[in-house]
Design a protein around this motif. Structure first.
Motif, PDB file in Angstrom:
ATOM      1  N   ASP A  68     -37.539  66.308  22.084  1.00 13.24           N
ATOM      2  CA  ASP A  68     -38.260  65.069  21.736  1.00 13.24           C
ATOM      3  C   ASP A  68     -37.311  63.861  21.674  1.00 13.24           C
ATOM      4  N   ASN A 102     -42.031  61.215  18.381  1.00 14.63           N
ATOM      5  CA  ASN A 102     -43.246  62.031  18.443  1.00 14.63           C
ATOM      6  C   ASN A 102     -44.379  61.038  18.679  1.00 14.63           C
ATOM      7  N   VAL A 161     -38.867  60.480  27.054  1.00 16.04           N
ATOM      8  CA  VAL A 161     -39.555  61.431  26.182  1.00 16.04           C
ATOM      9  C   VAL A 161     -41.019  61.573  26.613  1.00 16.04           C
TER      10      VAL A 161
END
Lengths: 173, 292
Positions: free
Chosen positions: B178, B205, B285
């Motif tokens: 991540d 996230n 990401v």
């Protein structure tokens, strides 16, 4: 261990010939090649590692010989522009530089040939961008480099074609 | 002769190199030599003994540790970093940055240890290693000690390495899935010296969990810019969020001016490269930028 001293006895193999000399530790490798051994094919352009005219292949790696001291080359196997041809015959790359007028003022040519030799050994069919990246260390004061890039591309293509021919011959046997 | 007279020695081990350093006050380590040889030509540094460590096998390894970190010996060259499967598998940005240093000749000689130990603010790897929270492993006759990359660079041409010490290796933590890393330079020409540069490590996230944003060439050493990092944490990483965070970079820096840019210009461009570095990290990401 190589003993601490302001002079060093070194042994260097250049284009298949082994040379043993005592040098000052401060001597640049390019000066050793040109002045001590008389191999003046390798040029000195800027003396600061910018122009790449002094490029040689040392232990299989392309390096600028003005950025190394002669004692650092002790035990090394070196190729210079004098070693590219074979008994007066030009290499495919050299032929291609001649055919495509791959020079500008010409001063950078020995370094360009060494950089291109190294590039093609590691990447036999480079793209134009890869060729331009490959000769970045040899960009001097001219601009464009169009014919030099063309020469390298043509050499790669003709080598590939030769390889193709030999594969075809093998297959047809 | 361009260089003043100098002694040369090639030790057989790191321990032997340290002994030589301890018994010669004017000794300096010679690795790839792609900066030091020029410094010696210009006679701006006085060195009595060059200790050539370039070929010491103890300094020429790359290995993976069980925690996923990698350890890179100080004399691994840029070209070797670029072609290392170990580096490329989880620490691809190190390979990418190494492959964009100057030119092939320099990449064939220049080493990761030399790039760090010179502590030239234009050098490519220091800001990346600070953003990746690397650890520098320094050896002396007393043993090994560790210094975080963030604490390693002390000033222009100054590091935490003390007389009698050798940077032996650099440990870089695993890059979690991540996390994305962005690295953006404004330079004079392609792959050439940076006018200003940023490296950003971003953990994301739904929102940004953590960020390390490093700026280079706004100060003598790479610096983490904490106000921007704080502004990023908890944000949803929209381009507007990132631009707002980057706009905090301001008068706290007094970059050195030169023919390539005034101090003011560098400060403004620092905002631009920092923003782009974070955007690049976020894109990686979110899977829009491919590799990390």
């Amino acid at each position: 261990m190589i003993t601490q001293s302001a002079t060093q006895a070194i042994e260097v193999t250049i284009n298949g010939t082994t040379y043993r000399r005592v040098v000052e530790s401060r001597q640049l490798l390019v000066h050793f090649i040109r002045d001590t051994l008389g191999l003046t094919g390798t040029h000195i352009g800027c003396d600061t590692g910018s122009c790449g005219a002094c490029s040689i292949i040392m232990n299989g790696k392309l390096v600028k010989s003005c950025m190394l001291l002669a004692p650092q080359a002790d035990g090394a196997v070196i190729e210079t522009v004098e070693g590219l041809g074979n008994d007066g015959e030009l290499s495919t790359l050299q032929e291609s530089f001649r055919d495509h007028h791959g020079l500008q003022c010409g001063y950078c040519t020995p370094g360009m040939l060494m950089a291109a030799t190294y590039l093609l050994r590691n990447n036999p069919s480079p793209t134009e961008e890869e060729i331009r990246r490959g000769i970045k260390g040899n960009i001097c004061r001219c601009t464009g480099y169009v014919n030099i890039v063309r020469s390298i591309k043509a050499a790669a293509d003709s080598t590939q074609a030769e390889l193709g021919d030999s594969v075809a011959k093998e297959v047809s046997k | 002769m361009l260089l003043k007279s100098v002694e040369y020695v090639r030790p057989d081990s790191v321990a032997q190199a340290i002994e030589i350093l301890e018994s010669n006050e004017g000794a300096a380590l010679l690795a790839g030599g792609q900066s030091l040889v020029n410094i010696l030509k210009h006679r701006v540094a006085s060195v009595d003994v060059l200790v050539d460590i370039a070929s010491l096998e103890e300094l020429r390894f790359i290995e993976t540790h069980p925690d996923g970190s990698i350890e890179i010996g100080a004399c691994v060259t840029y070209d070797e970093l670029d072609h290392s499967e170990v580096v490329r598998s989880n620490h691809e940005m190190i390979a990418w940055v190494a492959s964009h240093i100057e030119d092939q000749q320099i990449r064939n000689r220049g080493t990761i240890g030399g790039n760090c130990c010179l502590s030239d603010p234009t050098n490519n790897l220091p800001p990346l290693l600070v953003s990746m929270d690397a650890t520098m492993n320094i050896q002396s006759s007393k043993g090994m000690r560790q210094v975080r990359a963030e604490e390693f660079f002390k000033g222009y041409l100054m590091t935490a390495v003390q007389p009698g010490e050798i940077l032996k290796s650099i440990t870089v933590p695993r890059v979690p899935s991540d996390v994305g890393i962005g690295y953006v330079s404004l330079s004079v020409g392609e792959d050439s010296k940076a006018i200003v540069r940023s490296s950003a490590w971003v953990q994301l996230n739904d929102v940004i969990q953590d960020a390390r944003v490093v700026l280079a060439r706004v100060a003598p050493v790479p610096v983490r810019y904490q106000p921007m990092e704080e502004a990023l944490r908890g944000s949803s990483a929209t381009p507007e969020d990132i631009a707002r965070a980057a706009s905090l970079i301001g008068s706290d820096f007094e970059p050195v001016a030169d023919s390539h840019g005034s101090s003011e210009y560098r400060r403004e461009m620092a905002q631009v490269v920092a923003k782009r570095a974070v955007l690049e990290a976020v894109d990686k990401v979110r899977g829009e930028g491919g590799s990390k």
